[in-house]
Design a protein around this motif. Structure first.
Motif, PDB file in Angstrom:
ATOM      1  N   GLY A  72       0.798  -1.225   0.000  1.00  0.00           N
ATOM      2  CA  GLY A  72       0.000   0.000   0.000  1.00  0.00           C
ATOM      3  C   GLY A  72       0.824   1.264   0.000  1.00  0.00           C
ATOM      4  O   GLY A  72       1.995   1.283  -0.382  1.00  0.00           O
ATOM      5  N   LEU A  73       0.204   2.315   0.454  1.00  0.00           N
ATOM      6  CA  LEU A  73       0.818   3.636   0.459  1.00  0.00           C
ATOM      7  C   LEU A  73       1.630   3.845   1.732  1.00  0.00           C
ATOM      8  O   LEU A  73       1.183   3.498   2.825  1.00  0.00           O
ATOM      9  CB  LEU A  73      -0.281   4.700   0.375  1.00  0.00           C
ATOM     10  N   MET A  74       2.834   4.386   1.577  1.00  0.00           N
ATOM     11  CA  MET A  74       3.648   4.748   2.738  1.00  0.00           C
ATOM     12  C   MET A  74       3.178   6.109   3.246  1.00  0.00           C
ATOM     13  O   MET A  74       3.379   7.130   2.596  1.00  0.00           O
ATOM     14  CB  MET A  74       5.127   4.807   2.355  1.00  0.00           C
ATOM     15  N   LEU A  75       2.540   6.106   4.413  1.00  0.00           N
ATOM     16  CA  LEU A  75       1.967   7.334   4.962  1.00  0.00           C
ATOM     17  C   LEU A  75       3.019   8.185   5.649  1.00  0.00           C
ATOM     18  O   LEU A  75       2.927   9.415   5.641  1.00  0.00           O
ATOM     19  CB  LEU A  75       0.851   6.982   5.945  1.00  0.00           C
ATOM     20  N   TRP A  76       3.997   7.536   6.276  1.00  0.00           N
ATOM     21  CA  TRP A  76       5.102   8.247   6.926  1.00  0.00           C
ATOM     22  C   TRP A  76       6.276   7.296   7.045  1.00  0.00           C
ATOM     23  O   TRP A  76       6.135   6.087   6.937  1.00  0.00           O
ATOM     24  CB  TRP A  76       4.695   8.788   8.299  1.00  0.00           C
ATOM     25  N   GLN A  77       7.449   7.839   7.260  1.00  0.00           N
ATOM     26  CA  GLN A  77       8.663   7.045   7.398  1.00  0.00           C
ATOM     27  C   GLN A  77       9.474   7.592   8.574  1.00  0.00           C
ATOM     28  O   GLN A  77      10.047   8.674   8.491  1.00  0.00           O
ATOM     29  CB  GLN A  77       9.491   7.092   6.106  1.00  0.00           C
ATOM     30  N   VAL A  78       9.470   6.858   9.680  1.00  0.00           N
ATOM     31  CA  VAL A  78      10.157   7.328  10.893  1.00  0.00           C
ATOM     32  C   VAL A  78      11.254   6.367  11.339  1.00  0.00           C
ATOM     33  O   VAL A  78      11.864   6.577  12.390  1.00  0.00           O
ATOM     34  CB  VAL A  78       9.144   7.528  12.046  1.00  0.00           C
ATOM     35  N   GLN A  79      11.513   5.321  10.544  1.00  0.00           N
ATOM     36  CA  GLN A  79      12.454   4.290  10.984  1.00  0.00           C
ATOM     37  C   GLN A  79      13.884   4.810  11.107  1.00  0.00           C
ATOM     38  O   GLN A  79      14.694   4.228  11.819  1.00  0.00           O
ATOM     39  CB  GLN A  79      12.400   3.104  10.036  1.00  0.00           C
ATOM     40  N   GLY A  80      14.197   5.895  10.406  1.00  0.00           N
ATOM     41  CA  GLY A  80      15.543   6.436  10.497  1.00  0.00           C
ATOM     42  C   GLY A  80      15.721   7.482  11.585  1.00  0.00           C
ATOM     43  O   GLY A  80      16.841   7.979  11.806  1.00  0.00           O
TER      44      GLY A  80
END
Length: 240
Positions: A72-80
């Protein structure tokens, strides 16, 4: 775009919801039929039947979630972002402490001792009458934060919806079984964590939380943390 649907809305979104609905019907349905089933085949055999239905269904759900968690769509990316991973693991630890109070009755779970319906008002139930619901919500928040995809969000909303229903369903079954005794327990406990304590309807007895079962839960979390990469590799080999 396919037939008016956005390209990121993969079939897996609908499949996970269908799997969750199937699990909810099977799990809650068997719980609702417990009294009738135990009268027909006995408490131990009914617990075995419950496990034979619920565990494989849950295993399928877990594997499917692992294999499609980035759909699906990546809503946010906080893994970094520094510290986020620690927050996610911390929340996951807390979620397991709420999710598995049933480990206090392992012999009943395994049907070695006769499974019974208990009316508890001690330990973690002083904090929350439905700790598994709270644990599931915390787990969903942690994993949705970490993964940030629409598939994970849909899965989390489905899991939370099932557990909210289970709160009503569990209270209904206990009231039907215990009547006024359950209503008195209900008055002294709360669904929202710590609410009954803050309102003076309940007291927190910390010594009741010092139980060997929690050591087992902590050990399980540590083992899961250690084996998490291996688990991802194993489930990835399942072709669905």
């Amino acid at each position: 775009m396919l037939m008016g649907l956005p390209t990121w809305l993969t079939p897996s979104h609908g499949i996970i919801l269908a799997l969750l609905l199937g699990f909810a019907v099977a799990h809650s349905g068997l719980a609702a039929l417990r009294s009738w089933g135990e009268s027909k085949i006995g408490a131990r055999l009914y617990r075995v039947l419950f496990a034979l239905v619920s565990i494989p269904f849950a295993t399928i759900l877990i594997i499917y979630f692992f294999n499609h968690r980035y759909d699906g769509l990546m809503l946010w990316q906080v893994q970094g972002i520094p510290g986020v991973k620690g927050v996610v693991w911390g929340l996951s630890l807390v979620s397991f402490l709420f999710l598995y109070p049933a480990t206090f009755n392992l012999l009943e779970i395994a049907a070695i001792a006769k499974p019974q319906v208990h009316l508890y008002e001690t330990g973690i139930l002083r904090i929350c009458r439905h700790p598994q619901m709270v644990g599931q919500v915390i787990w969903c928040i942690a994993h949705t934060l970490w993964l940030g995809t629409t598939f994970t969000l849909v899965t989390s909303l489905g899991l939370i919806a099932h557990h909210i229903f289970a709160v009503w369903h569990g209270d209904h079954r206990l009231q039907k079984r215990y009547g006024d005794a359950f209503l008195k327990v209900k008055e002294r406990t709360s669904i929202i964590p710590f609410l009954a304590i803050l309102e003076g309807r309940q007291t927190l007895e910390l010594q009741e939380l010092l139980r060997p079962a929690y050591v087992g839960v902590l050990g399980f979390v540590a083992l899961f943390w250690w084996g998490h990469p291996w688990l991802m590799q194993v489930t990835a080999k399942v072709p669905w």
